[in-house]
Design a protein around this motif. Structure first.
Motif, PDB file in Angstrom:
ATOM      1  N   PRO A 122     -23.057 -10.754  11.199  1.00 11.49           N
ATOM      2  CA  PRO A 122     -23.817  -9.739  10.451  1.00 11.49           C
ATOM      3  C   PRO A 122     -24.264 -10.254   9.095  1.00 11.49           C
ATOM      4  N   ILE A 123     -25.318  -9.630   8.564  1.00 14.15           N
ATOM      5  CA  ILE A 123     -25.671  -9.849   7.170  1.00 14.15           C
ATOM      6  C   ILE A 123     -25.163  -8.636   6.407  1.00 14.15           C
ATOM      7  N   GLY A 124     -24.940  -8.819   5.125  1.00  4.86           N
ATOM      8  CA  GLY A 124     -24.489  -7.687   4.333  1.00  4.86           C
ATOM      9  C   GLY A 124     -23.605  -8.128   3.193  1.00  4.86           C
ATOM     10  N   GLY A 125     -22.975  -7.142   2.597  1.00  4.49           N
ATOM     11  CA  GLY A 125     -22.089  -7.424   1.484  1.00  4.49           C
ATOM     12  C   GLY A 125     -21.818  -6.182   0.655  1.00  4.49           C
ATOM     13  N   ASP A 126     -21.258  -6.414  -0.488  1.00  6.75           N
ATOM     14  CA  ASP A 126     -20.945  -5.330  -1.423  1.00  6.75           C
ATOM     15  C   ASP A 126     -21.957  -5.343  -2.551  1.00  6.75           C
ATOM     16  N   VAL A 127     -22.440  -4.170  -2.904  1.00  7.12           N
ATOM     17  CA  VAL A 127     -23.420  -4.028  -3.982  1.00  7.12           C
ATOM     18  C   VAL A 127     -23.066  -2.824  -4.833  1.00  7.12           C
ATOM     19  N   ARG A 128     -23.611  -2.837  -6.046  1.00  5.69           N
ATOM     20  CA  ARG A 128     -23.584  -1.652  -6.898  1.00  5.69           C
ATOM     21  C   ARG A 128     -24.968  -1.026  -6.786  1.00  5.69           C
ATOM     22  N   VAL A 129     -25.018   0.288  -6.772  1.00  4.12           N
ATOM     23  CA  VAL A 129     -26.305   0.983  -6.637  1.00  4.12           C
ATOM     24  C   VAL A 129     -26.458   1.966  -7.778  1.00  4.12           C
ATOM     25  N   THR A 130     -27.646   1.984  -8.354  1.00  4.92           N
ATOM     26  CA  THR A 130     -28.015   3.026  -9.290  1.00  4.92           C
ATOM     27  C   THR A 130     -29.281   3.670  -8.750  1.00  4.92           C
ATOM     28  N   ALA A 131     -29.335   4.984  -8.834  1.00  3.07           N
ATOM     29  CA  ALA A 131     -30.465   5.711  -8.265  1.00  3.07           C
ATOM     30  C   ALA A 131     -30.791   6.924  -9.118  1.00  3.07           C
ATOM     31  N   LEU A 132     -32.013   7.375  -8.971  1.00  2.00           N
ATOM     32  CA  LEU A 132     -32.459   8.615  -9.587  1.00  2.00           C
ATOM     33  C   LEU A 132     -32.908   9.559  -8.487  1.00  2.00           C
ATOM     34  N   LEU A 133     -32.545  10.828  -8.649  1.00  2.00           N
ATOM     35  CA  LEU A 133     -32.953  11.868  -7.702  1.00  2.00           C
ATOM     36  C   LEU A 133     -33.691  12.962  -8.460  1.00  2.00           C
ATOM     37  N   ARG A 134     -34.710  13.507  -7.817  1.00  2.00           N
ATOM     38  CA  ARG A 134     -35.516  14.569  -8.419  1.00  2.00           C
ATOM     39  C   ARG A 134     -35.292  15.868  -7.634  1.00  2.00           C
ATOM     40  N   ARG A 135     -35.175  16.970  -8.388  1.00  2.00           N
ATOM     41  CA  ARG A 135     -35.021  18.277  -7.746  1.00  2.00           C
ATOM     42  C   ARG A 135     -36.380  18.699  -7.176  1.00  2.00           C
ATOM     43  N   LYS A 136     -36.400  18.971  -5.878  1.00  2.00           N
ATOM     44  CA  LYS A 136     -37.592  19.462  -5.194  1.00  2.00           C
ATOM     45  C   LYS A 136     -37.251  20.827  -4.580  1.00  2.00           C
ATOM     46  N   GLU A 137     -38.231  21.505  -4.064  1.00  2.00           N
ATOM     47  CA  GLU A 137     -37.978  22.824  -3.461  1.00  2.00           C
ATOM     48  C   GLU A 137     -36.943  22.754  -2.347  1.00  2.00           C
ATOM     49  N   ASP A 138     -36.912  21.661  -1.615  1.00  2.00           N
ATOM     50  CA  ASP A 138     -35.983  21.529  -0.492  1.00  2.00           C
ATOM     51  C   ASP A 138     -34.757  20.673  -0.815  1.00  2.00           C
ATOM     52  N   GLY A 139     -34.442  20.508  -2.101  1.00  2.00           N
ATOM     53  CA  GLY A 139     -33.222  19.807  -2.492  1.00  2.00           C
ATOM     54  C   GLY A 139     -33.501  18.573  -3.334  1.00  2.00           C
ATOM     55  N   TRP A 140     -32.443  17.821  -3.602  1.00  2.00           N
ATOM     56  CA  TRP A 140     -32.532  16.611  -4.414  1.00  2.00           C
ATOM     57  C   TRP A 140     -33.041  15.464  -3.557  1.00  2.00           C
ATOM     58  N   LYS A 141     -34.021  14.699  -4.088  1.00  2.00           N
ATOM     59  CA  LYS A 141     -34.650  13.604  -3.347  1.00  2.00           C
ATOM     60  C   LYS A 141     -34.639  12.332  -4.191  1.00  2.00           C
ATOM     61  N   PHE A 142     -34.332  11.215  -3.556  1.00  2.00           N
ATOM     62  CA  PHE A 142     -34.385   9.921  -4.224  1.00  2.00           C
ATOM     63  C   PHE A 142     -35.827   9.565  -4.566  1.00  2.00           C
ATOM     64  N   PHE A 143     -36.005   8.878  -5.718  1.00  2.00           N
ATOM     65  CA  PHE A 143     -37.299   8.282  -6.028  1.00  2.00           C
ATOM     66  C   PHE A 143     -37.144   6.924  -6.705  1.00  2.00           C
ATOM     67  N   HIS A 144     -35.917   6.503  -6.917  1.00  2.00           N
ATOM     68  CA  HIS A 144     -35.637   5.227  -7.578  1.00  2.00           C
ATOM     69  C   HIS A 144     -34.290   4.750  -7.056  1.00  2.00           C
ATOM     70  N   TRP A 145     -34.208   3.488  -6.590  1.00  2.00           N
ATOM     71  CA  TRP A 145     -32.970   2.962  -5.991  1.00  2.00           C
ATOM     72  C   TRP A 145     -32.913   1.467  -6.294  1.00  2.00           C
ATOM     73  N   ILE A 146     -31.844   1.022  -6.931  1.00  2.00           N
ATOM     74  CA  ILE A 146     -31.672  -0.390  -7.264  1.00  2.00           C
ATOM     75  C   ILE A 146     -30.279  -0.836  -6.817  1.00  2.00           C
ATOM     76  N   GLU A 147     -30.214  -1.882  -5.999  1.00  2.00           N
ATOM     77  CA  GLU A 147     -28.947  -2.490  -5.579  1.00  2.00           C
ATOM     78  C   GLU A 147     -28.748  -3.793  -6.341  1.00  2.00           C
ATOM     79  N   GLY A 148     -27.540  -3.994  -6.815  1.00  2.00           N
ATOM     80  CA  GLY A 148     -27.187  -5.242  -7.483  1.00  2.00           C
ATOM     81  C   GLY A 148     -25.945  -5.829  -6.850  1.00  2.00           C
ATOM     82  N   PRO A 149     -26.003  -7.081  -6.383  1.00  2.00           N
ATOM     83  CA  PRO A 149     -24.817  -7.677  -5.757  1.00  2.00           C
ATOM     84  C   PRO A 149     -23.679  -7.842  -6.746  1.00  2.00           C
ATOM     85  N   ILE A 150     -22.489  -7.774  -6.235  1.00  2.00           N
ATOM     86  CA  ILE A 150     -21.299  -8.013  -7.049  1.00  2.00           C
ATOM     87  C   ILE A 150     -21.014  -9.496  -7.006  1.00  2.00           C
ATOM     88  N   ALA A 151     -21.042 -10.131  -8.149  1.00  2.00           N
ATOM     89  CA  ALA A 151     -20.874 -11.599  -8.205  1.00  2.00           C
ATOM     90  C   ALA A 151     -19.442 -11.985  -7.945  1.00  2.00           C
TER      91      ALA A 151
END
Length: 135
Positions: A106-135
């Motif tokens: 498999p490919i993969g690993g451990d990352v840290r994620v920071t994200a932003l979500l915006r309130r919409k009529e049907d709930g909270w939605k992502f619009f920004h997502w950044i993954e950073g590998p753990i060194a």
């Protein structure tokens, strides 16, 4: 600032279920599809800008030929504006390509994620997502 950790944990639980089943429509439902300024930085691909690029990424994999295992932990989240949540978590991800003879592991690993979500009529939605590998 209001703590939104529990709300984001619930969103991520549902989102990860869609990822692990690689349900493209289900994953898309967690994103603000009206936002053309979406930024998505995953560890395994080049940065995606805009909704069309992100949707193409979600629809590119065939769930019949890969298995996904994603887990999240250590979620922290807070309101930073009346309609925006800032979130952070640690994530482990693995993708197994069933038919890939060149990459039998498999490919993969451990990352840290920071994200932003915006309130919409049907709930909270992502619009920004950044993954950073753990060194």
């Amino acid at each position: 600032m209001t703590n939104m950790t529990h709300a984001v944990e619930q969103i991520l639980t549902d989102y990860v279920l869609r990822w692990n089943d690689f349900d493209a429509d289900g994953m898309i439902s967690f994103w603000d599809t009206d936002d053309e300024g979406i930024i998505y930085v995953a560890e395994e691909i080049e940065t995606l800008h805009g909704w069309n690029a992100l949707e193409g990424y979600f629809r590119a994999s065939d769930p019949e030929f890969s298995d996904h295992l994603i887990t999240v932990r250590d979620v922290k989240a807070r309101i930073i504006a009346p309609d925006v949540i800032q979130a952070f978590w640690n994530m482990s991800w693995n993708i197994y390509f069933i038919t890939e003879k060149l990459y039998p592991k498999p490919i993969g690993g451990d990352v840290r994620v920071t994200a932003l979500l915006r309130r919409k009529e049907d709930g909270w939605k992502f619009f920004h997502w950044i993954e950073g590998p753990i060194a």
